[in-house]
Design an enzyme around this catalytic site. Structure first.
Site, PDB file in Angstrom:
ATOM      1  N   ASP A  67      13.696   1.681 -70.832  1.00 11.98           N
ATOM      2  CA  ASP A  67      12.751   2.650 -70.278  1.00 11.98           C
ATOM      3  C   ASP A  67      13.349   4.057 -70.550  1.00 11.98           C
ATOM      4  OD1 ASP A  67      15.357   2.242 -68.874  1.00 11.98           O
ATOM      5  OD2 ASP A  67      14.460   1.612 -66.857  1.00 11.98           O
ATOM      6  N   ASN A 136      15.768  -2.376 -54.781  1.00  7.89           N
ATOM      7  CA  ASN A 136      14.396  -2.877 -54.444  1.00  7.89           C
ATOM      8  C   ASN A 136      13.823  -3.808 -55.246  1.00  7.89           C
ATOM      9  OD1 ASN A 136      13.491  -1.537 -56.603  1.00  7.89           O
ATOM     10  ND2 ASN A 136      12.193   0.014 -55.544  1.00  7.89           N
ATOM     11  N   HIS A 138      13.947  -3.972 -58.402  1.00  2.00           N
ATOM     12  CA  HIS A 138      13.293  -3.370 -59.701  1.00  2.00           C
ATOM     13  C   HIS A 138      14.123  -3.763 -60.817  1.00  2.00           C
ATOM     14  CE1 HIS A 138      14.711   0.996 -59.466  1.00  2.00           C
ATOM     15  NE2 HIS A 138      15.285   0.385 -60.559  1.00  2.00           N
TER      16      HIS A 138
HETATM   17  C1  GLP Z   1      17.360   2.545 -62.811  1.00  2.00           C
HETATM   18  C2  GLP Z   1      17.059   1.883 -64.180  1.00  2.00           C
HETATM   19  C3  GLP Z   1      17.296   0.578 -64.420  1.00  2.00           C
HETATM   20  C4  GLP Z   1      18.459   0.041 -63.424  1.00  2.00           C
HETATM   21  C5  GLP Z   1      18.417   0.461 -61.980  1.00  2.00           C
HETATM   22  C6  GLP Z   1      19.921   0.152 -61.397  1.00  2.00           C
HETATM   23  O1  GLP Z   1      16.345   2.608 -62.262  1.00  2.00           O
HETATM   24  N1  GLP Z   1      15.881   2.312 -64.545  1.00  2.00           N
HETATM   25  O2  GLP Z   1      17.261   0.174 -65.586  1.00  2.00           O
HETATM   26  O3  GLP Z   1      18.915  -1.196 -63.503  1.00  2.00           O
HETATM   27  O4  GLP Z   1      18.279   1.925 -62.014  1.00  2.00           O
HETATM   28  O5  GLP Z   1      20.643   1.281 -61.334  1.00  2.00           O
HETATM   29  P1  GLP Z   1      22.306   1.057 -61.176  1.00  2.00           P
HETATM   30  O6  GLP Z   1      22.756   0.216 -62.102  1.00  2.00           O
HETATM   31  O7  GLP Z   1      22.700   2.720 -61.467  1.00  2.00           O
HETATM   32  O8  GLP Z   1      22.346   0.742 -59.666  1.00  2.00           O
END
Ligand code: GLP
Length: 244
Positions: A67, A136, A138
Site C-alpha cells: 500500500d 481493527n 486491517h
Molecule cells: C498500517 C499499514 C499496515 C500495517 C498496520 C499496522 O496501517 N498500512 O500494513 O500492518 O498499519 O501497523 P503497525 O505494524 O505499525 O502496528
C-alpha cells in the site's frame, strides 16, 4: 494456519526474517510482497544484517508493496516509498527498478489501481507476502467493512487507523485520509503469507482475526481461508488466545 509463538518483538523479527531468508535462498528470483508499519521494522533490520554478513543476496529479488498513502510524494518521510528505502532497499543489493509500490501521487485512483494490479500480474504474482495487522484487524489498508474489497483500490482510512498512524506525523491533520491498497483478493493470491504481530495492543486483533469468525468486519480473518499462512506472534500478542 501455522501459528509460531515468539518470545518478544526481537524473537518475532528473527523468526520472520528466517522465513523470508529461506524464501530468497530457495528461489533467488522470487517476488516478495512487503509491508510497512512498526511490526516488520525488526524483520528488515535482521535481513539487512544477514545481507551484510554475506548470507543473503537480493540481486534477483522483486518486491511489491501492499500500500501507499494517497497524496504523499516519494521524498515525503512518511511515504511508504521512503519507509521501504530507509528500512531495506537502500541497504541491500536489490535492484531499485525491481521494487514496486503504488504511486501515491497519481490523483486518478482508477488508473493507479489498474496500473498496480498489472504490475503484480506482470511480475508473475507474489511468492511470499509479509503482512502486519492493524488494531481493527486491517491488513494492508483493507479496513473493516460490509464486504471484502477485492482488487487494489483507493481506501478512505478509518478514524482508528488515522489515530494509530498519527504518531509518525507532526499532527493528526497531516495524516493522509486516503491510501491505495492491494485488495483482499490481491493479497490472497500470494502463494505464501507471513504475518508478524507483536504487543498486547494487538492481542484482540489476533484473537478476532485468527480465532474468530471470517468476516469483512475483521479483514485479516480472511487469512484463515488461505492454504499457506504462517503467523509469527509474540507472547503479548497471543495473550488473549488460549494457546499453550
Ligand atoms: C498500517 C499499514 C499496515 C500495517 C498496520 C499496522 O496501517 N498500512 O500494513 O500492518 O498499519 O501497523 P503497525 O505494524 O505499525 O502496528
Amino acid at each position: 494456519m501455522n501459528m509460531i509463538k515468539a518470545k518478544d518483538y526481537k524473537d518475532m523479527s528473527r523468526k520472520a526474517a528466517n522465513i523470508i531468508s529461506a524464501q530468497v535462498i530457495m528461489k533467488p528470483d522470487c517476488v516478495l510482497g512487503l509491508a510497512t508499519g512498526s511490526s516488520p521494522v525488526g524483520t528488515y533490520e535482521q535481513l539487512v544484517k544477514w545481507y551484510e554478513q554475506g548470507d543473503l543476496d537480493f540481486g534477483n529479488v522483486t518486491t511489491v508493496n501492499l500500500d501507499e498513502y494517497k497524496g504523499l510524494s516519494r521524498d515525503n518521510e512518511q511515504s511508504y516509498y521512503y519507509f521501504m528505502h530507509h528500512h531495506l532497499f537502500d541497504y541491500v543489493n536489490i535492484n531499485p527498478d525491481r521494487t514496486f509500490l503504488p504511486d501515491g501521487m497519481n490523483p486518478n485512483p482508477e488508473e493507479e489501481c489498474a496500473r498496480y494490479e498489472e504490475v503484480i500480474r506482470s511480475v508473475g504474482g507474489v511468492d511470499l507476502q509479509l503482512l502486519g495487522i492493524g488494531h481493527n484487524g486491517h491488513i494492508g489498508f483493507n479496513e473493516p467493512g460490509d464486504a471484502f474489497e477485492t482488487m487494489t483500490h483507493c481506501v478512505t482510512l478509518k478514524e482508528r487507523t488515522i489515530e494509530a498512524n498519527k504518531r509518525f506525523f507532526a499532527s493528526i491533520e497531516d495524516v493522509p485520509k486516503q491510501a491505495y491498497s492491494m485488495g483482499i483478493r490481491t493479497i490472497m493470491m500470494a502463494k505464501k503469507i507471513l504475518v508478524v504481530v507483536s504487543g498486547e495492543d494487538k492481542a484482540e486483533a489476533v484473537k478476532q482475526a485468527f480465532f474468530g469468525p471470517v468476516t469483512p468486519q475483521v479483514p485479516g480473518s480472511i487469512l484463515q481461508m488461505h492454504p499457506d499462512v504462517t503467523v509469527v506472534a509474540d507472547e503479548a500478542a497471543l495473550s488473549k488466545c488460549d494457546l499453550v
